[in-house]
Design a protein around this motif. Structure first.
Motif, mmCIF file in Angstrom:
data_model
loop_
_atom_site.group_PDB
_atom_site.id
_atom_site.type_symbol
_atom_site.label_atom_id
_atom_site.label_comp_id
_atom_site.label_asym_id
_atom_site.label_seq_id
_atom_site.Cartn_x
_atom_site.Cartn_y
_atom_site.Cartn_z
ATOM 1 N N SER A 173 -3.849 3.545 -3.357
ATOM 2 C CA SER A 173 -3.097 3.212 -2.143
ATOM 3 C C SER A 173 -3.242 4.313 -1.100
ATOM 4 C CB SER A 173 -1.618 3.000 -2.482
ATOM 5 O OG SER A 173 -1.446 1.919 -3.367
ATOM 6 N N TRP A 201 0.808 -1.216 0.000
ATOM 7 C CA TRP A 201 0.000 0.000 0.000
ATOM 8 C C TRP A 201 0.844 1.270 0.000
ATOM 9 C CZ3 TRP A 201 -4.387 -1.103 -1.774
ATOM 10 C CH2 TRP A 201 -5.060 -2.269 -1.428
ATOM 11 N N LYS A 203 -2.661 3.678 -9.056
ATOM 12 C CA LYS A 203 -2.111 3.037 -7.855
ATOM 13 C C LYS A 203 -1.867 4.013 -6.714
ATOM 14 C CE LYS A 203 1.712 0.240 -6.093
ATOM 15 N NZ LYS A 203 1.948 1.121 -4.942
#
Length: 573
Positions: free
Chosen positions: A436, A339, A432
């Motif tokens: 995240s 993450w 992403k």
């Protein structure tokens, strides 16, 4: 007996121009075998590929397989290309999918990103000349923006000098307008006629290769046996560690008594976080180069870094990475490497980490708060999506003074780069950094386990998976629904709860959860995940669009608190 040198090779070699390949992908004459993995390249790798082609550098060989009657592999279109028209393709791509998909999407304006060229980066107007390849900073010259309904009208981000790569075939028409703009600028002292001549020279040198560059292609004939094709494909896709800058520098500094491999093994033994977060030892060298040279560019790391600098800064820099990771885990909800929005973002933060350790307690607290704000702002402005090496240098030069004393200018991300609600509203899980960042914000917000109601520890959060809130199967029944893969439709949900959710409408599974552990506890759990739970909420009314709008506002408030920035709320769908 015929010798190997007298036999016909199993493959044919033939260069194909970029435009030819793009056209054939569009018509689905060229397609992918259905077993190929999905397109995974990010915008940075696509920009690097475009820069290499504009520079006329080698970008590797493609492997095609001609198709005949009764070929055994099913095929599919490239990501962003038209779907099957019913006619089978004449060629399948065995090696080159990522490169060709990147080129296709950039040159046709499809996919999740739109790519642009800053044409002024390629010319030197005072000398009336076109720059040579080594003089062009391609990290600045090529950039991308998320494909949103307003991307073509963002006047505060797009300028007349920004040429869409999808429109390079219309360069001359674009130049007619741009030359008039330049000719009316008294500071440039350049007539429209002179501008056209200069930029046409730039076109011939840098723009035309985007259409005419010859990609080397090896083509297997349709008669190639299945066994041979499988062997070739497996060989091409075996993983292996490439020779990188760290390995080159290990060899370079060994005679100076600096054994980088031993130093890295020792650092991983001393700081478990380095291995857990898969820190690349080359990033440590970049952080040291930031300290001594103010640059993280590969050319500077390779040429300017010295053995003495490594000896002086290695231990404190590796400790800096570990310290930053500990702060992100403790205070920013980054429970694991999975993450972490940007691995590269750790480098400038690790380079300045030592500077806050000598401060008084209250001053140190402020410094850590500024570092955290920098982390969140960089994450939600997606500031490290492209040009990361240049960005690290620019951030380091300001970050050091700003975090320790609040002196000097803050990093540009703290005041110059906007965060737009539209970006947050339309972002899918493929973005992403944003995705995240959202998950980390929820952990920071003390997200509770859906099944037990307990606040997630780092261990629980690391074990929980990201699942849909409105089930994908449920939304599939409603053909008019927005995408189920928006990041706002995700949260950390334990496996037991995900089984309860299944494909049910939210109102159905929420009722089951409420029966299991009560209305107030359910409300608290949902609130910890930035989900509105009042009786009129989109979640309880099974209204997906309303749910997204409600959650967006809650997430915006969390982002504003974390970054110290105000979010622009001009949402467009």
């Amino acid at each position: 007996m015929t010798s190997a040198y007298e036999s016909d090779p199993i493959f044919q070699t033939n260069p194909l121009q970029v435009l030819n390949i793009v056209t054939r992908i569009q018509s689905r004459e060229i397609a992918l075998p259905d077993f190929q993995r999905d397109f995974v390249w990010d915008s940075t790798r696509t920009s690097e590929l475009l820069g290499s082609i504009m520079s006329r550098y080698p970008v590797g060989t493609l492997l095609f397989w001609e198709q005949g009657e009764g070929q055994p592999f099913a095929s599919r279109s490239f990501d962003g290309a038209p779907r099957s028209s019913g006619n089978p393709p004449s060629v399948l791509v065995l090696d080159g999918q990522q490169r060709l998909t990147s080129l296709y999407q950039a040159l046709t304006g499809s996919g999740d990103e739109r790519y642009f060229i800053k044409v002024d980066e390629f010319v030197d107007i005072p000398s009336r000349s076109v720059r040579e390849v080594p003089q062009v900073d391609f990290e600045k010259a090529i950039f991308s923006m998320p494909a949103t309904p307003k991307v073509g009208r963002r006047s505060h981000q797009l300028k007349p000098a920004h040429l869409p790569i999808a429109e390079v075939h219309q360069f001359d028409d674009w130049l007619d307008d741009y030359a008039d703009i330049i000719g009316n600028d008294p500071q440039l002292a350049l007539t429209a006629k002179e501008a056209k001549s200069l930029y046409r020279e730039m076109r011939d040198k840098y723009i035309n290769p985007l259409k005419t560059y010859g990609l080397p292609v090896l083509t297997l004939p349709s008669s190639t046996s299945m066994d041979a094709v499988c062997t070739i494909f497996e060989t091409l896709n075996r993983t292996g560690k490439p020779l990188g800058p760290f390995e080159l520098l290990t060899a370079r500094f060994f005679p100076q008594g600096v054994n980088l491999r031993d130093l890295w093994d020792e650092a991983e033994a001393n700081h478990r976080a380095l291995k857990e977060f898969r820190i690349d030892p080359y990033n440590v060298l970049q952080a040291i180069c930031l300290r001594v040279r103010g640059s993280a560019q590969r050319s500077d790391v390779l040429k300017q870094l010295t053995g003495d600098a490594i000896k002086e800064h290695w231990e404190s820099t590796t400790a800096g990475f570990a310290g930053v990771i500990d702060m992100l885990q403790s205070d920013c909800g980054v429970t694991s490497q999975k993450w972490l929005p940007y691995g590269m973002l750790l480098t400038p933060m690790a380079a300045v980490w030592d500077m806050q350790k000598e401060l008084k307690p209250l001053e140190r607290s402020q410094a850590l708060r500024r570092l955290q704000q920098f982390f969140w702002a960089s994450t939600f402005t997606t500031n490290y999506d492209q040009g990361a090496n240049s960005q690290m240098g620019a951030d380091y030069s300001r970050l050091a003074k700003w975090i320790t004393a609040g002196e000097g200018e803050a990093p540009e991300v703290m005041h110059e780069l906007p965060i737009n609600a539209t970006t947050l509203r339309t972002a899918t899980v493929r973005r992403k950094a944003l995705y995240s960042g959202l998950i980390c914000l929820l952990v920071k917000n003390r997200a509770a386990d859906f099944h037990t109601g307990q606040t997630m520890t780092a261990t629980r959060a690391a074990e929980a998976e990201s699942h849909h809130i409105f089930p994908k199967a449920y939304l599939a029944k409603d053909q008019g629904s927005e995408s189920s893969e928006l990041m706002l439709n995700r949260s950390l949900i334990d496996g037991e709860t995900n089984r309860i959710i299944a494909s049910h409408a939210p109102s159905v599974y929420i009722e089951k959860m409420q029966t299991a552990y009560g209305e107030q506890r359910l409300t608290d759990v949902l609130a910890s995940h930035a989900i509105a739970s009042q009786h009129t909420s989109g979640l309880l009314r099974d209204d997906y669009t309303r749910f997204l709008d409600e959650r967006l506002e809650i997430v915006i408030q969390l982002v504003e608190e974390a970054t110290g920035k105000t979010i622009q709320r001009d949402v467009a769908r």
